[in-house]
Design a protein around this motif. Structure first.
Motif, mmCIF file in Angstrom:
data_model
loop_
_atom_site.group_PDB
_atom_site.id
_atom_site.type_symbol
_atom_site.label_atom_id
_atom_site.label_comp_id
_atom_site.label_asym_id
_atom_site.label_seq_id
_atom_site.Cartn_x
_atom_site.Cartn_y
_atom_site.Cartn_z
ATOM 1 N N ASP A 66 0.847 -1.190 0.000
ATOM 2 C CA ASP A 66 0.000 0.000 0.000
ATOM 3 C C ASP A 66 0.886 1.244 0.000
ATOM 4 O OD1 ASP A 66 -1.827 2.005 0.292
ATOM 5 O OD2 ASP A 66 -2.480 1.430 2.304
ATOM 6 N N PRO A 67 1.122 1.831 -1.180
ATOM 7 C CA PRO A 67 2.012 2.995 -1.237
ATOM 8 C C PRO A 67 1.445 4.230 -0.555
ATOM 9 C CG PRO A 67 0.995 2.597 -3.379
ATOM 10 C CD PRO A 67 0.637 1.434 -2.518
ATOM 11 N N TRP A 68 0.173 4.173 -0.152
ATOM 12 C CA TRP A 68 -0.440 5.310 0.538
ATOM 13 C C TRP A 68 -0.460 5.079 2.048
ATOM 14 C CZ3 TRP A 68 -0.869 8.727 -3.231
ATOM 15 C CH2 TRP A 68 -1.025 8.241 -4.529
ATOM 16 N N ARG A 69 0.171 4.033 2.517
ATOM 17 C CA ARG A 69 0.188 3.712 3.945
ATOM 18 C C ARG A 69 0.914 4.829 4.704
ATOM 19 N NH1 ARG A 69 -0.247 -1.340 6.248
ATOM 20 N NH2 ARG A 69 0.071 -2.363 4.206
ATOM 21 N N PRO A 70 0.344 5.343 5.795
ATOM 22 C CA PRO A 70 1.010 6.430 6.532
ATOM 23 C C PRO A 70 2.077 5.916 7.484
ATOM 24 C CG PRO A 70 -1.093 5.933 7.555
ATOM 25 C CD PRO A 70 -1.003 5.045 6.331
ATOM 26 N N GLN A 71 3.033 6.782 7.795
ATOM 27 C CA GLN A 71 4.028 6.533 8.839
ATOM 28 C C GLN A 71 4.773 5.210 8.652
ATOM 29 O OE1 GLN A 71 4.795 8.949 11.055
ATOM 30 N NE2 GLN A 71 3.288 10.165 9.916
ATOM 31 N N VAL A 72 5.387 5.047 7.484
ATOM 32 C CA VAL A 72 6.164 3.836 7.209
ATOM 33 C C VAL A 72 7.623 4.098 7.552
ATOM 34 C CG1 VAL A 72 6.893 2.210 5.433
ATOM 35 C CG2 VAL A 72 4.554 3.099 5.419
ATOM 36 N N HIS A 73 8.151 3.299 8.470
ATOM 37 C CA HIS A 73 9.563 3.404 8.860
ATOM 38 C C HIS A 73 10.153 1.989 8.867
ATOM 39 C CE1 HIS A 73 9.000 7.604 9.928
ATOM 40 N NE2 HIS A 73 7.938 7.266 10.625
ATOM 41 N N PRO A 74 10.494 1.454 7.703
ATOM 42 C CA PRO A 74 10.974 0.068 7.632
ATOM 43 C C PRO A 74 12.313 -0.113 8.325
ATOM 44 C CG PRO A 74 11.314 1.181 5.540
ATOM 45 C CD PRO A 74 10.515 2.122 6.391
ATOM 46 N N LEU A 75 12.524 -1.328 8.794
ATOM 47 C CA LEU A 75 13.795 -1.679 9.439
ATOM 48 C C LEU A 75 14.759 -2.337 8.452
ATOM 49 C CD1 LEU A 75 12.523 -3.105 12.861
ATOM 50 C CD2 LEU A 75 13.558 -0.859 12.413
ATOM 51 N N SER A 76 14.499 -2.188 7.179
ATOM 52 C CA SER A 76 15.284 -2.886 6.160
ATOM 53 C C SER A 76 16.761 -2.520 6.173
ATOM 54 C CB SER A 76 14.698 -2.586 4.780
ATOM 55 O OG SER A 76 13.319 -2.870 4.756
ATOM 56 N N PHE A 77 17.089 -1.306 6.608
ATOM 57 C CA PHE A 77 18.491 -0.886 6.708
ATOM 58 C C PHE A 77 19.003 -0.981 8.145
ATOM 59 C CE2 PHE A 77 17.029 1.582 2.910
ATOM 60 C CZ PHE A 77 17.866 0.977 1.991
ATOM 61 N N GLY A 78 18.250 -1.663 9.009
ATOM 62 C CA GLY A 78 18.661 -1.800 10.395
ATOM 63 C C GLY A 78 18.270 -0.593 11.226
ATOM 64 N N ALA A 79 18.950 -0.450 12.360
ATOM 65 C CA ALA A 79 18.727 0.660 13.283
ATOM 66 C C ALA A 79 19.906 0.695 14.239
ATOM 67 C CB ALA A 79 17.413 0.488 14.050
ATOM 68 N N GLY A 80 20.072 1.819 14.915
ATOM 69 C CA GLY A 80 21.154 1.924 15.894
ATOM 70 C C GLY A 80 22.510 2.129 15.257
ATOM 71 N N PRO A 81 23.585 1.741 15.964
ATOM 72 C CA PRO A 81 24.951 2.025 15.492
ATOM 73 C C PRO A 81 25.270 1.425 14.125
ATOM 74 C CG PRO A 81 24.982 1.321 17.792
ATOM 75 C CD PRO A 81 23.595 1.103 17.301
ATOM 76 N N HIS A 82 24.644 0.288 13.792
ATOM 77 C CA HIS A 82 24.937 -0.385 12.530
ATOM 78 C C HIS A 82 23.944 -0.029 11.427
ATOM 79 C CE1 HIS A 82 28.334 -3.133 13.365
ATOM 80 N NE2 HIS A 82 27.924 -3.027 14.605
ATOM 81 N N TYR A 83 23.171 1.042 11.620
ATOM 82 C CA TYR A 83 22.267 1.473 10.557
ATOM 83 C C TYR A 83 23.073 1.663 9.269
ATOM 84 C CZ TYR A 83 18.737 4.181 8.037
ATOM 85 O OH TYR A 83 17.839 4.624 7.099
ATOM 86 N N CYS A 84 22.541 1.161 8.169
ATOM 87 C CA CYS A 84 23.277 1.112 6.902
ATOM 88 C C CYS A 84 23.823 2.479 6.506
ATOM 89 C CB CYS A 84 22.373 0.562 5.816
ATOM 90 S SG CYS A 84 23.135 0.527 4.183
ATOM 91 N N LEU A 85 25.113 2.547 6.302
ATOM 92 C CA LEU A 85 25.777 3.795 5.951
ATOM 93 C C LEU A 85 25.277 4.339 4.610
ATOM 94 C CD1 LEU A 85 28.062 5.722 6.910
ATOM 95 C CD2 LEU A 85 29.655 4.323 5.585
ATOM 96 N N GLY A 86 24.929 3.446 3.702
ATOM 97 C CA GLY A 86 24.500 3.868 2.374
ATOM 98 C C GLY A 86 22.991 3.888 2.176
ATOM 99 N N ALA A 87 22.217 3.911 3.264
ATOM 100 C CA ALA A 87 20.758 3.854 3.140
ATOM 101 C C ALA A 87 20.209 5.007 2.307
ATOM 102 C CB ALA A 87 20.118 3.849 4.526
ATOM 103 N N ALA A 88 20.702 6.213 2.535
ATOM 104 C CA ALA A 88 20.190 7.368 1.796
ATOM 105 C C ALA A 88 20.520 7.255 0.306
ATOM 106 C CB ALA A 88 20.775 8.660 2.366
ATOM 107 N N LEU A 89 21.676 6.690 -0.014
ATOM 108 C CA LEU A 89 22.048 6.518 -1.417
ATOM 109 C C LEU A 89 21.145 5.481 -2.080
ATOM 110 C CD1 LEU A 89 23.911 7.145 -3.774
ATOM 111 C CD2 LEU A 89 25.527 5.448 -2.878
ATOM 112 N N ALA A 90 20.876 4.379 -1.397
ATOM 113 C CA ALA A 90 19.982 3.354 -1.950
ATOM 114 C C ALA A 90 18.584 3.918 -2.183
ATOM 115 C CB ALA A 90 19.915 2.159 -0.997
ATOM 116 N N ARG A 91 18.099 4.689 -1.220
ATOM 117 C CA ARG A 91 16.776 5.302 -1.381
ATOM 118 C C ARG A 91 16.763 6.261 -2.583
ATOM 119 N NH1 ARG A 91 16.139 4.967 4.570
ATOM 120 N NH2 ARG A 91 14.057 4.073 4.969
ATOM 121 N N LEU A 92 17.815 7.062 -2.708
ATOM 122 C CA LEU A 92 17.887 7.997 -3.828
ATOM 123 C C LEU A 92 17.825 7.254 -5.158
ATOM 124 C CD1 LEU A 92 18.452 10.834 -5.073
ATOM 125 C CD2 LEU A 92 20.884 10.256 -4.926
#
Length: 419
Positions: free
Chosen positions: A332-358
């Protein structure tokens, strides 16, 4: 089905190709379940997010590798991964991550948008020139992100076709279970990647350039901030992680979009792309799991975790936790407040997450706009992997290119996905 049996099913070829039914079998026992004496599985969103941020949990260190993986130092694949920021804890992790972070600042990522679009346009041109169906993975999903990360690292364009097999071989070591034969394949990939980057490092010492490889070489040569093993290991991980996740996101995401009747809205309104991409990440995560070891007693989901517990955090299951996302099996691309954990969280949050999203935010609207007849043209083949979920092949029919149009802005009052 008890947790141990469900986990065994998840590790089977059938379970790896489609893990989501098995996640629900595990979830039926609670958000955190015990599957062995010191072995736990997390499927709950809140619990997964908290554990990844909890300082009492870290990745497996050398002492624990000696305990669980005797002889691991003889494996080029395990050695390469273990000496990178991916598998180290603070303070080593923080030191290594800080050295690479300069290449992934928001400003530098934003500046790459035009480069990503130009590369995507060239790849679409080549797809249109092909006769008959094309493999989307080989024609677009792999070359786009590998071109971007190689540009950051300073890898010559002519060498980019080499990396797909090497990375596929190496990443087998990231699976929760691996046979001796699979480890031998992973070791081969790691050895070839180490040999390649050994030569590139030598070239950058002779002739420095404005790229991330030169920056890391200079950090190594300038003192004790980066050891030789760490230099090679982090170059390998930055390359592999820089395209492997995004390649899978593009393949998984395209299938979901082509099956969704409202995907055409993204072609007309690319400003909706951030919300679409986050929902794609949630719906079919390119990274399905990560692991942590507890250092002190902890309690999650009414389950006590003793010290040195091995915790498998099922990111793909957490992203479909019905306590967090109602009707989670629906894209559902209209789903509100989506914060996936696909790039992890915390200290090991994916360094390149913003690049992948872009890359995904640029690619999907462009594909749908230029190729309105784009459709799956055969049976896609899934990779038999659990950790890194993606397609081996994805045949598509390109159709005719759309007539050039000016993409309109959002009309007044139009609703769209939450960015």
């Amino acid at each position: 089905m008890d947790p141990a049996d469900a986990l065994a099913l998840l590790m089977s070829p059938e379970g790896r190709v489609d893990p989501y039914p098995t996640y629900e079998r595990l979830r039926a026992h609670g958000p955190v379940v015990q599957a062995g004496p010191v072995f736990f599985v997390v499927t709950g969103y809140a619990e997964a997010d908290a554990i990844l941020r909890d300082a009492r949990f870290g990745v497996m260190d050398d002492a624990l590798r000696d305990q669980f993986l005797p002889g691991w130092r003889e494996s080029p694949a395990i050695l390469s991964i273990s000496r990178s920021m991916l598998r180290t804890n603070p303070p080593d992790h923080s030191r290594m991550r800080r050295l690479a972070a300069g290449a992934f600042t928001p400003r530098r990522i934003a500046a790459m948008r035009d480069v990503v679009q130009a590369q995507a346009d060239e790849l679409i041109d080549a797809m249109l020139a092909a006769e008959g169906p094309v493999d989307f993975m080989a024609a677009f999903a792999y070359p786009l992100p590998v071109g971007v990360i190689c540009a950051l690292l300073g890898v010559p364009a002519a060498d980019r076709p080499l990396f797909r097999r090497w990375a596929t071989d190496l990443t087998g070591v990231l699976e929760p279970e691996i046979t001796e034969e699979e480890l031998a394949v992973a070791d081969r990939g790691a050895s070839e990647l180490r040999a390649y980057f050994t030569e590139l490092v030598a070239a950058r010492r002779r002739a420095p350039a404005d790229d991330l490889t030169t920056a890391l070489v200079q950090a190594h040569d300038g003192g004790d901030r980066l050891s030789g093993d760490e230099l090679l290991a982090n170059l390998i991980v930055l390359l592999v992680a820089g395209f492997e996740t995004t390649t899978n996101l593009l393949g998984n995401g395209l299938v979901a979009l082509l099956e969704h009747p409202r995907a055409a809205a993204l072609a007309e309104h690319p400003e909706f792309a951030p919300g679409y991409v986050d929902e794609l990440l949630r719906y079919d995560s390119p990274v399905q799991l990560t692991s942590r070891m507890s250092t002190t007693p902890a309690r999650y989901g009414d389950v006590d975790l003793p010290p040195e517990s091995w915790v498998i955090v099922m990111l793909g299951a957490a992203n479909r936790d019905p306590r967090r996302y109602p009707d989670p099996g629906r894209f559902d691309p209209w789903r509100p407040q989506v914060h996936p954990l696909s790039f992890g969280a915390g200290p090991h949050y994916c360094l390149g997450a913003a690049l992948a999203r872009l890359e995904a935010q640029v690619a999907f609207p462009l594909l749908l706009r230029r190729l309105p007849g784009l459709a799956v043209a055969g049976r896609p083949e899934r990779r038999v992997r659990l950790t890194l979920r993606g397609h081996a092949t994805l045949p598509v029919r390109v159709g005719r290119e759309a007539s050039p149009v000016t993409v309109p802005g959002t009309p007044p009052g139009a609703a769209g996905p939450t960015p």
